[in-house]
Design a protein around this motif. Structure first.
Motif, PDB file in Angstrom:
ATOM      1  N   ARG A  23       0.808  -1.218   0.000  1.00  0.00           N
ATOM      2  CA  ARG A  23       0.000   0.000   0.000  1.00  0.00           C
ATOM      3  C   ARG A  23       0.841   1.268   0.000  1.00  0.00           C
ATOM      4  NH1 ARG A  23      -3.611  -3.121   3.744  1.00  0.00           N
ATOM      5  NH2 ARG A  23      -5.492  -3.401   2.538  1.00  0.00           N
ATOM      6  N   SER A  74      -5.146   7.244   0.778  1.00  0.00           N
ATOM      7  CA  SER A  74      -5.046   5.817   1.077  1.00  0.00           C
ATOM      8  C   SER A  74      -5.366   5.038  -0.191  1.00  0.00           C
ATOM      9  CB  SER A  74      -5.982   5.403   2.208  1.00  0.00           C
ATOM     10  OG  SER A  74      -7.322   5.520   1.810  1.00  0.00           O
ATOM     11  N   GLN A 109       0.776   4.004  -2.983  1.00  0.00           N
ATOM     12  CA  GLN A 109       0.367   5.370  -2.664  1.00  0.00           C
ATOM     13  C   GLN A 109       1.465   6.358  -3.048  1.00  0.00           C
ATOM     14  OE1 GLN A 109      -1.196   5.892   1.281  1.00  0.00           O
ATOM     15  NE2 GLN A 109      -1.025   8.107   1.179  1.00  0.00           N
TER      16      GLN A 109
END
Length: 90
Positions: free
Chosen positions: A40, A56, A44
């Motif tokens: 993640r 997010s 991002q």
């Protein structure tokens, strides 16, 4: 007698506090797999490098779903190709 009861209650509460996080991660449906290759933070960062103000991101099937703050301050969901991070119109 009261002193022993208090010590027993404190010990039980401490053991329950240690055991709860271990039990929470044992559910295979909600626990993330260690073989999950979706990073993640990296995705991002990559979107932000392309000028997308993502707060997010998450993997959403074969897509990346990002929550993006627009110039007006509103947060919207936007979808991107998993491999190229090109915007997807849905």
């Amino acid at each position: 007698m009261i002193k022993n009861s208090v010590v027993a209650l404190v010990t039980a509460a401490a053991l329950a506090g240690v055991a709860m996080p271990a039990m929470a991660a044992s559910d295979p449906i909600t626990a993330e797999s260690s073989s999950d290759s979706f990073n993640r933070d990296y995705v991002q960062y990559q979107l932000q490098s392309k000028g997308v103000n993502a707060t997010s991101v998450e993997q959403w099937g074969n897509y990346v779903r990002a929550f993006v703050v627009g110039d007006d301050g509103r947060v919207t969901m936007q979808y991107f190709d998993e491999d190229t991070l090109a915007p997807i119109a849905m």
